[in-house]
Structure formats: structure tokens, C-alpha cells
Design an enzyme around this catalytic site. Structure first.
Site, mmCIF file in Angstrom:
data_model
loop_
_atom_site.group_PDB
_atom_site.id
_atom_site.type_symbol
_atom_site.label_atom_id
_atom_site.label_comp_id
_atom_site.label_asym_id
_atom_site.label_seq_id
_atom_site.Cartn_x
_atom_site.Cartn_y
_atom_site.Cartn_z
ATOM 1 N N CYS A 32 56.729 42.304 45.460
ATOM 2 C CA CYS A 32 57.440 43.332 44.698
ATOM 3 C C CYS A 32 58.789 43.656 45.330
ATOM 4 C CB CYS A 32 56.615 44.615 44.634
ATOM 5 S SG CYS A 32 54.972 44.407 43.970
ATOM 6 N N ASP A 33 58.768 43.922 46.628
ATOM 7 C CA ASP A 33 59.933 44.503 47.283
ATOM 8 C C ASP A 33 60.795 43.494 48.036
ATOM 9 O OD1 ASP A 33 59.009 46.922 46.350
ATOM 10 O OD2 ASP A 33 57.852 47.337 48.153
ATOM 11 N N CYS A 85 54.011 45.342 49.795
ATOM 12 C CA CYS A 85 53.951 44.301 48.765
ATOM 13 C C CYS A 85 55.190 43.415 48.860
ATOM 14 C CB CYS A 85 53.861 44.927 47.372
ATOM 15 S SG CYS A 85 53.801 43.699 46.039
#
Length: 518
Positions: free
Chosen positions: A347-348, A344
Site C-alpha cells: 500500500c505505502d 503494508c
């Protein structure tokens, strides 16, 4: 910190507060503390029920607790909860201020009954769409159980902690100082993990249910659509899923859902869930299907068995278990998952600010990920297995215009390498020359397509395609009479949200037609 529109919205929300509470800030002389102080000043000015003090002694600075008078509620934000976490802040303010949450009474009673001291810490990033669900769930648990404390920590502000704990994926949750879990988790999932008897109790309760007319297995767009269309026919309808929303929950920008110019996965899933709840649908979450036992005679009852031990029966089924991210299946990938190997980028990505990362895959998802990451990280190298990228031309043009992106074609990833605790590179073979190469990297984002979730159907007798997808006819019927399927798990071309919804409706109408004819 807050613009006029956001200020007006927050003021309207705070009118729902029924009891006073205090914002207790722990600050230092740094710029982030000044930003937080400004935000808290603006918030406290919007309601006479809010008191602000700036004499907190929390070791993490900047941070603030939200407490009722004379009570340590256990809700703390370390950093500045804007971006995706602004909603978490608003909900915490309302719930500490006495506004009731949306959780059921049964769930709240389960929270209150939890024993033992639990100190949770959640590391998040402001761009992570998966983090708010975790932060909000743990905040709620802290508010309703005095033995629970939760600190939500902005990893970008407390980078030294992120480095010390070697956090490379968010949300990352610690319980009493030890790793608890990573990734998106619902309140129900967290409770199932800390309340050891919950899964067994739920399985027994499900197994006692009467047979449904139509049972949808899967809670993504296809499953939600199928459940609504079945319920509208007035037949008994159930929806059982491992996670409501499916993969859409992990999707950030959605710009091709007709009539909605732009939205985000979590928002669309929340709207789907509310729509399903408008109908008489029995929604059962946290249930992973492991076996399908078809009816012995046409028109009989089909049975689905779940990992929890629960079983459910139904006259017709709509299988909508969707698909998941395809893995590279090379040495080192599993070992370094969430230690540099990620799936992701939204997200990361912020955890790799200024670093060198790779994106595996030259389709739309891979190129979009590389474009997004290029604005955050130091350098992106995109690896594509074929001799050309498959992404849309407009995306390829954008990617090639970025100065900090390299593209490597005909590259077969052979190994993820690391130092034992985190990724330090990957090995790949040039498919045109058979030469092997190593690239030093800090992170690897895998974006190489989807795999249908049909492993549990291998022994069912259901016809599957060579790619493992469920084969269906024009009405969504599978090779087993009374069993229908829809969405990304089937052979339907073009795996799109809007197509999955249409196919879910088609399968539900097919199931209803089957019932009235049998």
C-alpha cells in the site's frame, strides 16, 4: 491505454448503462494529461451513452468528473485510475450511468438521509489493494447524495499535495479539508463515522435478536468457513465480525491456495463473502467483541458483549478472531504510525519512491516486503533480531542478489526517531557487541509476526497458551464446553489461509455434534 481484452470487458460492462452521462476532463499540456485524454477517448468510444468534453476547469490537472446531463454528480478522479483503481472507475461509470449498486436499500437510504455538505478527498496509490474499497464507498455516497462530493487523487501524480499534507500512508481521506481517516474502510465503517446515531441503532437491533444455535465471532477464513458449515447443517447461524475478511483483506499475492494458481486478498474475501451469503447466515459487521460470558450450565446459552453495547447469545460459539501485526513496542513507533512507520509495503511503498527505508523482520513476510520495496525505493535496509534470517532459502537468495539492499543481523530496534512530523531514522543495538547505532531513514516497515486477538477473553476462564492463543482439542473445542475456536487465534501450528478454513469447518462440525448430543 487499454489492451484488446480489457477493452472488450469494459464494452460488455458499459452495455449495462441505462442513462447517458458525461466525462468532463481538465487537462494541461503534460504527458499525464495526454495519457488521460487517450484513456477517456477509448472509454467514450465504447458506448453511445457517453459524451466526452475536455474543457474542464478543475485546478487539478489531469482530472475528470463523471456527471449526468445538467448535474454535478460529485465523482471526480484526479490522475489516471488504472491498476487497482480501474475497478473503481468501472463501477463509477456504471453507477452514474444508472446501473444499481450491490449495496442494500437500507444502506442507500442511510446515505440519502445524511445531512450537511461533505467534500471528501482520498489519496491513493495504484498499487494499493486497500484503496479501492474506500474510493468506491465514497463514490457511491457522492452518487446517491447531492450534498456529498468525492475526489480520488493519485498521490504519485499529485506529489506536491502529498508532500504538503505530509501523507505517508494510503488511503488517506480528508473531509472538508481536514484529516478524516487512514487505511482500509468499508462503506459501513464510513457511514458509522459520519452518521453519529448509526452505531447505537445497530447495537439495539442486535441485542433484540433471538439466540443462535451457532454464532461465529470473526469474519476471516476460519469464521467464514465455520459459518458455511454450520448453516449447511440447517441450524440457526450467525457471523459477527469487526471486519469481514480479517487480515486476508490486507494480503496482496496469494499463490498457495490449492486449486487457485494466484489471487489477491481482496478478491478472495469478496468470494468468501458471496459464498457465505449463499446460505442462511446472519452476517453482522462492525462489531468488536469485548467480553465472553460462558453459559452457567452445560448446554445453556453463551453471551458475547460488543464494544457498541450490543449483546448476542448462542448455544455454541466458534471464536475466530484471528491475529494482527505485531508491533515493535519501542519509543516513537506509535507517534510516527502513518508518518513513516507502516505495516503494508504494497500500500505505502510507492509513497517512498527513491527514498531509504527499513524493513524490520527477517521472516518470509519481512524478506518479501524488502524484495518488493527494493523495486520502488532507493535503498532498503533489513533489520533482523536474530543472527540469521528465518525466511525461505529461495527468498533469501533473491534478496541478497539485489544491489540496493543491506541486511543487518543481531539488530535490536530501540527507538523510532523523527522530527515531530515524520520519521527520520531508527536507533538499534548490535546484540553481539552492545553498541548503539543510528540509521537515517525516510520510512520503516514493520513485519515481525502476529499477535492473537484474545485480550477480550482474559476474564472468561478460557484456557490460553503462554503466547495468548486459545487452546483447543481435536474437534476445535476449548476448555469451556460448547465454545469452539479456529484459525490464527488458536494454538494450531502454521498460520495459513487454507489451514484456517479447514479448522473453521472442523470447529463448526464439532459445534453441531455438541448441539445434537446436548
Amino acid at each position: 491505454m487499454l489492451d484488446a481484452k480489457l477493452t472488450q470487458q469494459l464494452k460488455a460492462y458499459l452495455e449495462k448503462v441505462t442513462q447517458p452521462f458525461e466525462l468532463k476532463a481538465s487537462l494541461d499540456d503534460g504527458p499525464k494529461s495526454q495519457e488521460l485524454a487517450e484513456l477517456l477517448d477509448e472509454i467514450s468510444a465504447l458506448s453511445d451513452k457517453i459524451t466526452l468534453t475536455k474543457d474542464g476547469d478543475d485546478a487539478r490537472k489531469p482530472s475528470f468528473a463523471i456527471n449526468r446531463p445538467g448535474e454535478d454528480t460529485g465523482v471526480v478522479f484526479a490522475g489516471i485510475p488504472m491498476g487497482h483503481e480501474f475497478t473503481s472507475l468501472v463501477l463509477a461509470l456504471l453507477q452514474v450511468g444508472g446501473h444499481p449498486p450491490k449495496a442494500s436499500e437500507e444502506t442507500l437510504e442511510q446515505i440519502k438521509a445524511l445531512d450537511g455538505k461533505m467534500e471528501f478527498e482520498t489519496y491513493f496509490s495504484l498499487s494499493c489493494q486497500n484503496c479501492p474499497d474506500v474510493v468506491q464507498a465514497l463514490n457511491l455516497m457522492a452518487i446517491f447524495n447531492p450534498n456529498i462530493r468525492h475526489v480520488a487523487i493519485d498521490g504519485a501524480v499529485f506529489k506536491s499535495e502529498v508532500d504538503e499534507r505530509e501523507i505517508m500512508s494510503v488511503p488517506s481521506v480528508y473531509l472538508n479539508g481536514e484529516p478524516f481517516d487512514q487505511g482500509r474502510m468499508s462503506l459501513e465503517q464510513i457511514l458509522a463515522k459520519v452518521d453519529t446515531g448509526a452505531a447505537e441503532r445497530e447495537a439495539a437491533k442486535l441485542s433484540e435478536k433471538a439466540a443462535f444455535d451457532t454464532l461465529t465471532v470473526g469474519g476471516g477464513p476460519a469464521g467464514a468457513s465455520a459459518a458455511i458449515y454450520a448453516a449447511r447443517k440447517g441450524i440457526s447461524t450467525g457471523l459477527v465480525a469487526e471486519r469481514f475478511g480479517g487480515q486476508v483483506v490486507d494480503t496482496l499475492g496469494i499463490e498457495n491456495f490449492i486449486s487457485v494458481t494466484k489471487t489477491e486478498g481482496p478478491k478472495l474475501v469478496a468470494a468468501m463473502e458471496e459464498h457465505v451469503k449463499d446460505y442462511d447466515v446472519d452476517v453482522m459487521n462492525l462489531q468488536r467483541a469485548v467480553k465472553l460470558t460462558p453459559a452457567e450450565v452445560e448446554g445453556g446459552l453463551h453471551e458475547v458483549t460488543f464494544e457498541s453495547g450490543a449483546t448476542l447469545k448462542s448455544k455454541t460459539l466458534v471464536l475466530a478472531t484471528g491475529a494482527r501485526w505485531r508491533e515493535m513496542n519501542v519509543p516513537g513507533e506509535a507517534e510516527y504510525r502513518n508518518k513513516g512507520v507502516a505495516y503494508c509495503p504494497h500500500c505505502d511503498g510507492p509513497l517512498f519512491k527513491g527514498k531509504h527505508v527499513a524493513v524490520i523482520g527477517g521472516g518470509n513476510s519481512g524478506v518479501e516486503a524488502a524484495i518488493d520495496l527494493a523495486g520502488i525505493v532507493g535503498h532498503v535496509t533489513l533489520f533482523e533480531f536474530m543472527g540469521e534470517m528465518r525466511a525461505d532459502a529461495v527468498l533469501q537468495k533473491k534478496l541478497k542478489s539485489l544491489p540496493n539492499v543491506d541486511i543487518v543481523l543481531n539488530a535490536q530496534t530501540t527507538e523510532v526517531t523523527g522530527d515531530g512530523s515524520r520519521v527520520n531514522g531508527l536507533n538499534y543495538k548490535d546484540r553481539t557487541t552492545d553498541e548503539n547505532h543510528h540509521v537515517a531513514l525516510d520510512g520503516i516497515f514493520v513485519q515481525i509476526g502476529l499477535v492473537p486477538n484474545t485480550e477480550w477473553l482474559q476474564e472468561s476462564g478460557l484456557e490460553l497458551s503462554p503466547h495468548g492463543e486459545i487452546v483447543t482439542d481435536a474437534k476445535g473445542m476449548t476448555s469451556i464446553p460448547g465454545v469452539f475456536a479456529a484459525g490464527d487465534v488458536t494454538t494450531v501450528p502454521y498460520k495459513q489461509i487454507i489451514i484456517a478454513m479447514g479448522e473453521g469447518a472442523n470447529a463448526a462440525l464439532g459445534a453441531f455434534d455438541f448441539i445434537i448430543r446436548n
